[in-house]
Design an enzyme around this catalytic site. Structure first.
Site, short mmCIF file in Angstrom:
data_model
loop_
_atom_site.label_atom_id
_atom_site.label_comp_id
_atom_site.label_asym_id
_atom_site.label_seq_id
_atom_site.Cartn_x
_atom_site.Cartn_y
_atom_site.Cartn_z
N ASP A 93 15.00 -0.93 0.53
CA ASP A 93 14.27 -1.87 1.39
C ASP A 93 14.84 -3.27 1.16
O ASP A 93 15.70 -3.47 0.31
CB ASP A 93 12.76 -1.77 1.13
CG ASP A 93 12.36 -2.22 -0.26
OD1 ASP A 93 13.23 -2.71 -1.02
OD2 ASP A 93 11.18 -2.07 -0.60
N SER A 94 14.36 -4.23 1.91
CA SER A 94 14.99 -5.56 1.90
C SER A 94 14.36 -6.50 0.88
O SER A 94 14.88 -7.57 0.62
CB SER A 94 14.85 -6.19 3.27
OG SER A 94 13.50 -6.56 3.49
N GLY A 95 13.23 -6.09 0.32
CA GLY A 95 12.51 -6.96 -0.60
C GLY A 95 11.43 -7.78 0.08
O GLY A 95 10.52 -8.28 -0.56
N GLY A 96 11.54 -7.92 1.41
CA GLY A 96 10.60 -8.78 2.14
C GLY A 96 9.15 -8.36 1.97
O GLY A 96 8.29 -9.17 1.62
N PHE A 97 8.89 -7.08 2.18
CA PHE A 97 7.50 -6.61 2.13
C PHE A 97 6.91 -6.78 0.73
O PHE A 97 5.77 -7.20 0.57
CB PHE A 97 7.44 -5.14 2.57
CG PHE A 97 6.05 -4.57 2.52
CD1 PHE A 97 5.12 -4.89 3.50
CD2 PHE A 97 5.66 -3.71 1.49
CE1 PHE A 97 3.83 -4.38 3.46
CE2 PHE A 97 4.38 -3.19 1.44
CZ PHE A 97 3.47 -3.53 2.43
N ASP A 147 13.07 -8.94 6.52
CA ASP A 147 12.07 -9.30 7.54
C ASP A 147 10.81 -9.85 6.89
O ASP A 147 10.66 -9.81 5.68
CB ASP A 147 11.72 -8.09 8.42
CG ASP A 147 10.96 -7.02 7.67
OD1 ASP A 147 11.06 -6.96 6.43
OD2 ASP A 147 10.28 -6.21 8.31
N GLN A 190 8.98 -5.28 14.62
CA GLN A 190 7.67 -5.80 14.22
C GLN A 190 6.83 -6.00 15.48
O GLN A 190 7.19 -5.52 16.54
CB GLN A 190 7.83 -7.11 13.43
CG GLN A 190 8.46 -6.92 12.04
CD GLN A 190 7.52 -6.23 11.05
OE1 GLN A 190 6.34 -6.00 11.31
NE2 GLN A 190 8.07 -5.87 9.88
N GLY A 217 5.62 -2.94 9.74
CA GLY A 217 4.32 -3.56 9.97
C GLY A 217 3.20 -2.59 10.27
O GLY A 217 2.13 -2.99 10.74
N ASP A 267 8.91 7.22 4.05
CA ASP A 267 8.90 7.11 2.59
C ASP A 267 7.49 6.77 2.17
O ASP A 267 6.75 6.14 2.93
CB ASP A 267 9.82 5.99 2.10
CG ASP A 267 9.17 4.62 2.30
OD1 ASP A 267 9.21 4.10 3.43
OD2 ASP A 267 8.58 4.08 1.35
N CYS A 305 3.02 28.45 -3.51
CA CYS A 305 3.99 27.40 -3.80
C CYS A 305 4.95 27.86 -4.89
O CYS A 305 4.53 28.45 -5.89
CB CYS A 305 3.25 26.13 -4.24
SG CYS A 305 4.37 24.78 -4.67
N CYS A 307 6.94 25.86 -6.71
CA CYS A 307 7.31 24.79 -7.65
C CYS A 307 6.98 25.23 -9.08
O CYS A 307 6.20 26.15 -9.29
CB CYS A 307 6.58 23.49 -7.29
SG CYS A 307 4.97 23.31 -8.07
N CYS A 310 3.22 25.45 -10.08
CA CYS A 310 2.48 26.59 -9.53
C CYS A 310 3.02 27.93 -10.04
O CYS A 310 2.26 28.89 -10.16
CB CYS A 310 2.52 26.55 -8.01
SG CYS A 310 1.67 25.12 -7.33
N HIS A 336 5.05 19.12 -8.13
CA HIS A 336 4.35 19.88 -7.09
C HIS A 336 4.19 19.05 -5.82
O HIS A 336 4.47 19.54 -4.71
CB HIS A 336 2.98 20.38 -7.56
CG HIS A 336 2.16 20.88 -6.41
ND1 HIS A 336 2.29 22.15 -5.90
CD2 HIS A 336 1.29 20.23 -5.58
CE1 HIS A 336 1.51 22.28 -4.83
NE2 HIS A 336 0.90 21.13 -4.61
ZN LIG Z 1 3.38 23.78 -6.48
#
Ligand SMILES: [Zn+2]
Length: 376
Positions: A93-97, A147, A190, A217, A267, A305, A307, A310, A336
């Protein structure tokens, strides 16, 4: 392997899309969920474990890394990929947020933002040019424009003014980014919840020209309904043939709803952060592992699942290590959660490719409405 950055749309189903982003560091299958590696680590996870969950790409935070250990130090040590032992694509990211949400004593001008570090109070400046420099030093594959995201609630004049400043910064970001084959710069739309401002922003970005476009935004406290209302039209203002990234989203049903509205990348810290607080996402909704009902339960979190949490451990064990503050608790539950999020993405990619995304969504919502298995 390709030496250029490119995006290929493979199939659409309604507004939902599936495709592949190609970079010199590997391919990213879309729709893609990017785990967040804030301080050059996805907390509680080894990079190879993050990869094993199915992640093709990670997100790094410019704001955190510029303060500690600094972009210059990471550059001297060979760049962010080598530093954190992740050789696949990274988006920063740009750091702005985060300047807006974390730093102290901010001062915003046409040039950029000056602020005080939340770590030690030291003074710093971020401008479009400095943000591009930091992201280049980190070696990021996908760089975000610098931004400004106004704190909400804000009135229309403030949102319009902020959006136009961000568009001027987008142009400066494009100029400062320069010619870097194999790397991409994404513009950020935006305009808050104002349809005409979103359109104006998209037009300004398209005129400059970017390798991808983010919807910025949103997911800043407006609620799911308002966010979906905006996503009903905002992605349509962006080019069909470029990836579309919704920043900071979200819960599983936010992600599914965003993909249904034409988003390709997302993300969120949610799966990793929740993993450390005992909140588990499953196909049957949210499970709170600290609840006493799990203390004697020999069953897995989710029997379907695959993973490690699980496959190898009971709810009783996961409950115990969480209550005992053992580190393996955050490790297993994060694994998980990330696995589950990636499984949703794979399910959507397959369903869109087959033209069965509507049925997939219906099954997804029906399972979640069912709720967790009955206590023993
Ligand atoms: Zn799992």
């Amino acid at each position: 392997m390709t030496q250029q950055f490119s995006f290929k749309l493979k199939a659409t189903d309604g507004k939902a899309r599936t495709g592949v982003i190609s970079t010199p560091r590997g391919e990213v299958r879309t729709p893609a969920f990017m785990p967040v590696g804030t301080a050059a680590t996805v907390k509680a996870m080894m990079p190879e474990s993050v990869r094993a969950t199915g992640a093709d790409i990670l997100l790094g935070n410019t704001y955190h890394l510029m303060l500690r250990p600094t972009a210059e130090r990471i550059d001297r040590l060979g760049g962010l990929h080598k530093f954190m032992n992740w050789d696949r694509p990274i988006l920063t990211d740009s750091g702005g947020f985060q300047v807006m949400s974390l730093a102290g004593l901010r001062k915003l001008t046409e040039k950029g933002v000056t602020f005080k570090s939340h770590i030690d109070g030291s003074k710093h400046e971020l401008t479009p040019e400095r943000s591009m420099e930091i992201q280049r030093l980190l070696g990021s594959d996908i760089v975000m424009c610098f931004d400004e995201c106004p704190a909400l609630p804000a009135n229309r004049d403030r949102i319009a003014e902020s959006m136009r400043l961000s568009m001027r910064w987008a142009e400066r970001s494009r100029d400062a980014f320069g010619d870097r084959p194999g790397h991409a710069l994404f513009g950020i739309m935006q305009g808050g919840l104002e349809r005409d401002l979103r359109e104006e922003s998209a037009e300004a970005l398209k005129k400059i020209g970017f390798e991808g476009y983010a919807v910025g935004g949103l997911a800043v406290g407006e609620g799911q309904e308002a966010m979906f209302d905006c996503l009903d039209y905002a992605p349509d203002f962006l080019p069909m043939d470029k990836p579309r990234y919704l920043m900071g989203v979200g819960k599983p049903d936010d992600i599914v709803g965003a993909v249904a509205r034409g988003i390709d990348m997302m993300d969120c810290v949610l799966p990793s952060r929740s993993g450390r607080t005992g909140q588990v996402f499953t196909r049957y909704g949210v499970v709170n592992i600290k609840n006493a009902r799990h203390a004697d339960d020999p069953r897995p979190l989710d029997e379907n699942c695959s993973c490690p949490a699980c496959s190898n451990y009971s709810r009783a064990y996961l409950h115990h290590v969480f209550r005992a503050n053992e580190m393996i608790s955050g490790m297993l539950l994060t694994w998980h959660n990330l696995h589950f999020f990636q499984e949703i993405m794979q399910g959507m990619r397959d369903a869109i490719a087959e033209g069965s995304f509507e049925a997939w969504q219906a099954a997804f919502h029906a399972q979640r409405a069912q709720g967790d298995i009955e206590p023993l």
